[in-house]
Every structure is written in C-alpha cells, then in structure tokens.
Design a protein around this motif. Structure first.
Motif, PDB file in Angstrom:
ATOM      1  N   GLY A 114       0.767  -1.232   0.000  1.00 23.63           N
ATOM      2  CA  GLY A 114       0.000   0.000   0.000  1.00 23.63           C
ATOM      3  C   GLY A 114       0.799   1.284   0.000  1.00 23.63           C
ATOM      4  N   VAL A 115       2.139   1.207   0.104  1.00 18.30           N
ATOM      5  CA  VAL A 115       2.934   2.431   0.108  1.00 18.30           C
ATOM      6  C   VAL A 115       3.161   2.916  -1.324  1.00 18.30           C
ATOM      7  N   ASP A 116       3.485   4.176  -1.451  1.00 21.68           N
ATOM      8  CA  ASP A 116       3.842   4.751  -2.750  1.00 21.68           C
ATOM      9  C   ASP A 116       5.332   4.473  -2.961  1.00 21.68           C
ATOM     10  N   GLU A 117       5.652   3.386  -3.652  1.00 18.83           N
ATOM     11  CA  GLU A 117       7.039   2.939  -3.754  1.00 18.83           C
ATOM     12  C   GLU A 117       7.969   3.945  -4.429  1.00 18.83           C
ATOM     13  N   PRO A 118       7.587   4.584  -5.535  1.00 15.95           N
ATOM     14  CA  PRO A 118       8.499   5.568  -6.139  1.00 15.95           C
ATOM     15  C   PRO A 118       8.833   6.725  -5.190  1.00 15.95           C
ATOM     16  N   VAL A 119       7.822   7.245  -4.499  1.00 13.93           N
ATOM     17  CA  VAL A 119       8.048   8.352  -3.567  1.00 13.93           C
ATOM     18  C   VAL A 119       8.920   7.895  -2.399  1.00 13.93           C
ATOM     19  N   LEU A 120       8.629   6.720  -1.846  1.00 19.14           N
ATOM     20  CA  LEU A 120       9.384   6.219  -0.702  1.00 19.14           C
ATOM     21  C   LEU A 120      10.818   5.880  -1.094  1.00 19.14           C
ATOM     22  N   SER A 121      11.018   5.399  -2.314  1.00 21.31           N
ATOM     23  CA  SER A 121      12.365   5.095  -2.792  1.00 21.31           C
ATOM     24  C   SER A 121      13.218   6.355  -2.855  1.00 21.31           C
ATOM     25  N   ARG A 122      12.628   7.446  -3.297  1.00 19.65           N
ATOM     26  CA  ARG A 122      13.369   8.709  -3.361  1.00 19.65           C
ATOM     27  C   ARG A 122      13.734   9.212  -1.969  1.00 19.65           C
ATOM     28  N   ALA A 123      12.828   9.034  -1.008  1.00 17.95           N
ATOM     29  CA  ALA A 123      13.118   9.458   0.362  1.00 17.95           C
ATOM     30  C   ALA A 123      14.154   8.556   1.021  1.00 17.95           C
ATOM     31  N   LEU A 124      14.161   7.291   0.631  1.00 20.44           N
ATOM     32  CA  LEU A 124      15.066   6.316   1.236  1.00 20.44           C
ATOM     33  C   LEU A 124      16.500   6.468   0.751  1.00 20.44           C
ATOM     34  N   GLU A 125      16.685   6.785  -0.513  1.00 20.96           N
ATOM     35  CA  GLU A 125      18.021   6.745  -1.122  1.00 20.96           C
ATOM     36  C   GLU A 125      19.083   7.532  -0.362  1.00 20.96           C
ATOM     37  N   PRO A 126      18.843   8.797   0.016  1.00 14.88           N
ATOM     38  CA  PRO A 126      19.913   9.538   0.695  1.00 14.88           C
ATOM     39  C   PRO A 126      20.244   9.021   2.092  1.00 14.88           C
ATOM     40  N   LEU A 127      19.405   8.169   2.652  1.00 13.55           N
ATOM     41  CA  LEU A 127      19.676   7.611   3.978  1.00 13.55           C
ATOM     42  C   LEU A 127      20.630   6.421   3.913  1.00 13.55           C
ATOM     43  N   LEU A 128      20.733   5.786   2.762  1.00 10.30           N
ATOM     44  CA  LEU A 128      21.482   4.543   2.645  1.00 10.30           C
ATOM     45  C   LEU A 128      22.971   4.796   2.429  1.00 10.30           C
ATOM     46  N   ALA A 129      23.794   4.020   3.143  1.00  9.25           N
ATOM     47  CA  ALA A 129      25.238   4.114   2.975  1.00  9.25           C
ATOM     48  C   ALA A 129      25.643   3.757   1.551  1.00  9.25           C
ATOM     49  N   SER A 130      24.920   2.823   0.949  1.00  7.49           N
ATOM     50  CA  SER A 130      25.275   2.359  -0.385  1.00  7.49           C
ATOM     51  C   SER A 130      25.068   3.416  -1.455  1.00  7.49           C
ATOM     52  N   ALA A 131      24.284   4.467  -1.157  1.00 10.90           N
ATOM     53  CA  ALA A 131      24.021   5.512  -2.141  1.00 10.90           C
ATOM     54  C   ALA A 131      25.188   6.483  -2.280  1.00 10.90           C
ATOM     55  N   GLY A 132      26.110   6.473  -1.314  1.00  8.83           N
ATOM     56  CA  GLY A 132      27.274   7.348  -1.393  1.00  8.83           C
ATOM     57  C   GLY A 132      26.960   8.817  -1.218  1.00  8.83           C
ATOM     58  N   ARG A 133      25.882   9.121  -0.493  1.00  5.27           N
ATOM     59  CA  ARG A 133      25.485  10.519  -0.278  1.00  5.27           C
ATOM     60  C   ARG A 133      25.560  10.913   1.198  1.00  5.27           C
ATOM     61  N   GLY A 134      26.324  10.174   1.969  1.00  8.82           N
ATOM     62  CA  GLY A 134      26.515  10.504   3.380  1.00  8.82           C
ATOM     63  C   GLY A 134      25.607   9.774   4.330  1.00  8.82           C
ATOM     64  N   GLY A 135      24.671   8.982   3.821  1.00  2.95           N
ATOM     65  CA  GLY A 135      23.793   8.204   4.685  1.00  2.95           C
ATOM     66  C   GLY A 135      24.539   7.068   5.365  1.00  2.95           C
ATOM     67  N   ARG A 136      23.990   6.570   6.460  1.00  6.44           N
ATOM     68  CA  ARG A 136      24.667   5.508   7.216  1.00  6.44           C
ATOM     69  C   ARG A 136      23.765   4.308   7.474  1.00  6.44           C
ATOM     70  N   TRP A 137      22.529   4.365   7.008  1.00  6.50           N
ATOM     71  CA  TRP A 137      21.624   3.249   7.204  1.00  6.50           C
ATOM     72  C   TRP A 137      21.884   2.164   6.169  1.00  6.50           C
ATOM     73  N   VAL A 138      21.645   0.913   6.560  1.00  4.84           N
ATOM     74  CA  VAL A 138      21.729  -0.207   5.625  1.00  4.84           C
ATOM     75  C   VAL A 138      20.431  -1.001   5.715  1.00  4.84           C
ATOM     76  N   LEU A 139      20.087  -1.658   4.627  1.00  6.15           N
ATOM     77  CA  LEU A 139      18.911  -2.521   4.616  1.00  6.15           C
ATOM     78  C   LEU A 139      19.211  -3.801   5.380  1.00  6.15           C
ATOM     79  N   ILE A 140      18.250  -4.273   6.139  1.00  9.82           N
ATOM     80  CA  ILE A 140      18.423  -5.537   6.845  1.00  9.82           C
ATOM     81  C   ILE A 140      18.307  -6.682   5.841  1.00  9.82           C
ATOM     82  N   PRO A 141      18.789  -7.879   6.161  1.00  7.12           N
ATOM     83  CA  PRO A 141      18.625  -9.023   5.263  1.00  7.12           C
ATOM     84  C   PRO A 141      17.163  -9.198   4.878  1.00  7.12           C
TER      85      PRO A 141
END
Length: 204
Positions: free
Chosen positions: A68-95
């Motif tokens: 039920g979530v808006d995946e495109p919108v949530l993906s854009r909000a998620l990206e800068p939080l992730l360490a893998s994005a290389g934008r200073g984020g430090r969160w990682v996805l759990i297994p």
C-alpha cells in the motif's frame, strides 16, 4: 539546542526517578515533542559512512516495501539515507530488505540516553517504534514494520528523524568496525522474539 527537549526530558527524568528501568530501552515514552526534520549537513558530513562490509551487504539488497505504500516516492526518500548511495547516509537494509538498521555512538551514556528519549517522543507522536538495544554510549536501531510486513513510510521518516536528533546530541561519526552493531543487533533480536505482535492494532 536542548531547549526544545528540556520539558519532555525533565518529565522523563522525574518519571524515571520513581520507577526502576532495565538496561534495554523500549519506546514509547509519553511526552510532547515537535516534529524534527533531519539535518542535511549531518547527512553529508565527511566520514559519515557505515562499515565497508555493511555497505557492501546493503548494495545486494532490494527494499521490500509494505503493502500500500507509494514505492516511487518512498524510494526517493530512502536513497539519501542509505550508505550504499554514497550521499553521506549511514543506514543499511536488513537481510531481506524489509527494514533499516544502524548504530549511533555518543560521548557519554547520558548523551545516548537523551538521544533515545528524544527518539521515543517521536515514536509516541508517530505511533511507531524501533527494535533497538543499548550498551553504554552506543545504541543500535532497526526500523521495520510487521503488519503489513516490510519497509513503511514511518520507518523511512523516523530513520531520517533519528539522523537529525543524533546530530543535535553530538553523535560521534567514525568508521564503524561492525563489531558493536553485531552484538547489539543480537540483543534486539532476542527482545523481538518475546515482544509479541506489536504492529497489530489492539482493540481492547
């Protein structure tokens, strides 16, 4: 910078003085706090990356969003939080990609507890909670939703709020070895096993 938290923290301290608490903190603490936006400068601070191993692991994961979530919108909000994005984020996805995790380290236990209290106030406001554990000056935080299962908008929003609050309370940014996170993750896992169904509304 503490003025916005002074009153809720004082109430929390008064409540804590009259009750006994264990070493593993749980939200939510009932208090009043205003919505806090994350600090962009904190997200981009040099050295604000998770360990190489955790970042590499997150690169192989794909977010599994709640139904039920808006995946495109949530993906854009998620990206800068992730360490893998290389934008200073430090969160990682759990297994499995159904949540976010990372650890926060502060100078003292008091600073760490202030951070956790501030996060718990936001949990109360958002009606959501993390799976987390704490040892001295380090707190491990995992955001995931159990019903409907997956990564929800609340998880992403509260992860960003955690980053902003951590900056306010003086988070120590350093290259993580992963050892502390591993041990604290196991503590959180054990607690989750005994916590019951926390994301299903209680109609009683």
């Amino acid at each position: 910078m503490y003025n916005r938290y002074a009153r809720p923290l004082l109430r929390c301290a008064r409540a804590a003085s009259s009750t006994k608490t264990n070493g593993t903190a749980r939200c939510c603490v009932q208090a009043i706090a205003s919505h806090h936006q994350p600090s962009l400068s904190h997200q981009r601070r040099p050295g604000a990356f998770a360990s190489a191993a955790m970042a590499a692991s997150s690169q192989t994961q794909t977010p599994q969003f709640s139904a039920g979530v808006d995946e495109p919108v949530l993906s854009r909000a998620l990206e800068p939080l992730l360490a893998s994005a290389g934008r200073g984020g430090r969160w990682v996805l759990i297994p499995g990609g159904e949540g976010l995790e990372r650890s926060f380290k502060f100078k003292t236990f008091t600073k760490t507890w202030d951070f956790m209290t501030a996060v718990s106030l936001q949990c109360k406001l958002k009606n959501h909670h993390p799976e987390w554990s704490n040892v001295y000056n380090t707190t491990y935080v995992r955001w995931t939703t159990h019903n409907p299962k997956g990564l929800s908008a609340k998880d992403v929003e509260l992860a960003a709020i955690c980053d902003g609050l951590a900056a306010d309370f003086g988070e120590l940014i350093e290259e993580a070895s992963g050892g502390d996170s591993c041990g604290l993750r196991q503590v959180a896992d054990r607690a989750v096993g005994n916590a019951g169904d926390c994301c299903t509304p209680n109609n009683r």
